[in-house]
Design an enzyme around this catalytic site. Structure first.
Site: not given
Ligand SMILES: NC(=O)c1ccc[n+]([C@@H]2O[C@H](COP(=O)([O-])OP(=O)(O)OC[C@H]3O[C@@H](n4cnc5c(N)ncnc54)[C@H](OP(=O)(O)O)[C@@H]3O)[C@@H](O)[C@H]2O)c1
Length: 295
Positions: A79, A116
């Site tokens: 990420k 997220d």
């Protein structure tokens, strides 16, 4: 959008492609979810797991782009690397310091988003809890904690963070203005003044080492909402403990579903409905013995 009528599709020269890049990635429930949505909406698309070892990330992303993929999700451990490869970093990704959704735009540029944090908030709100103001105690200071902290701060929620390794929480607070850091063992002192408790550590996750939380839920305000982003098992020990105190709880499965929506919309042209059917699909799959992991 490539339509193929509801039901099973074959792969052909018009199939829209996306996938999830991770290492390992076999555990990911994202292919199940995206392919189910593709089938529901009759879209000629496919979403595949893409196991990419550390060090191979850039090569893989450029290759996918060259091969005509629409984009990809990114999960552990890539990420942060994904932040560095993009040409256009969305504010969500700048704030969270990570990218979980890559979009290969028609002008040849790579766009990066982090969904997220907003996925977490959308899930909490779907459980009927307003995320506006108040004070949240976040346990953990990893990648998920940063994304969630950013989204909570954006909604005027005061964020107090406690992490086993204090230096990691201090470093995160230096990057995201507005976070107060307390020692891990002092988290219990803050709890009575909080409206929300969020576990973003891997404590409670299947296969993780057993560890205790540094607080006593008996001290919590009765209005406290207890959230766990771990979703394997879905009903974690923390959520069970909270329920015994009559506290409201929010489990982590909905966050996984809500974070997926933006990518699906960008790659396949439809905003998927996050409803009980997809939740039931994933819930049933998580009871499979091979279940583990995140993303
Ligand atoms: N529901 C969803 O959609 C979703 C999305 C993302 C992640 N998750 C879940 O969230 C969890 C964290 O993910 P992440 O990406 O943020 O991981 P990460 O960056 O590796 O961070 C892990 C965090 O857990 C803490 N931790 C681990 N073991 C601990 C222990 N025994 N005692 C106390 N703290 C401990 C770490 O503390 P230290 O800094 O001290 O090591 C760190 O704060 C995972 O369980 C993952 O499955 C769920």
């Amino acid at each position: 959008m490539e339509k193929a009528g509801k039901g099973r599709r074959g792969i052909d020269g018009h199939t829209l492609l996306a996938g999830v890049i991770g290492w390992p990635v076999a555990h990911s429930r994202s292919p199940l979810m995206h392919n189910w949505w593709l089938e529901q909406y009759g879209i000629n698309g496919a979403y595949v797991p893409l196991p990419v070892a550390p060090g191979q990330f850039d090569t893989a992303v450029r290759g996918l782009q060259a091969a005509g993929f629409r984009g990809a999700n990114v999960t552990i451990p890539h990420k942060e690397a994904a932040c560095r490869i993009v040409d256009r970093l969305h504010r969500s990704a700048q704030r969270s310091g990570s990218v979980n959704t890559l979009v290969f735009a028609s002008d040849g540029k790579i766009e990066g988003y982090s969904t997220d944090g907003d996925g977490f908030v959308a899930n909490v709100e779907a459980h009927g809890v307003s995320v506006k103001g108040g004070r949240a105690l976040l346990l953990g200071a990893g990648g998920a904690a940063r994304a969630i902290a950013a989204s909570l701060l954006d909604r005027g929620v005061a964020v107090v963070m406690a992490n086993r390794t204090r230096a990691r929480a201090d470093a995160l607070a230096a990057m995201l203005e507005g976070i107060t850091v307390v020692d891990w063992e002092q988290a219990g002192d803050i709890l009575p003044s909080c409206t929300m408790l969020v576990n973003t550590t891997s404590i409670g996750m299947e296969g993780a080492a057993r560890a205790r939380f540094p607080l006593d839920l008996a001290q919590a305000d009765p209005a406290l909402v207890v959230c766990d982003i771990v979703y394997v098992p879905r009903q974690t020990a923390l959520l069970e403990w909270a329920a015994t105190h009559g506290l409201r709880t929010v489990d982590g499965l909905g966050m996984l579903i809500h974070q997926a929506g933006l990518g699906f919309e960008k790659w396949f042209g439809v905003t998927p409905v996050v409803g009980p059917e997809v939740e039931a699909l994933l819930d049933a799959d998580l009871h499979h013995p091979a279940a583990d992991g995140a993303g």
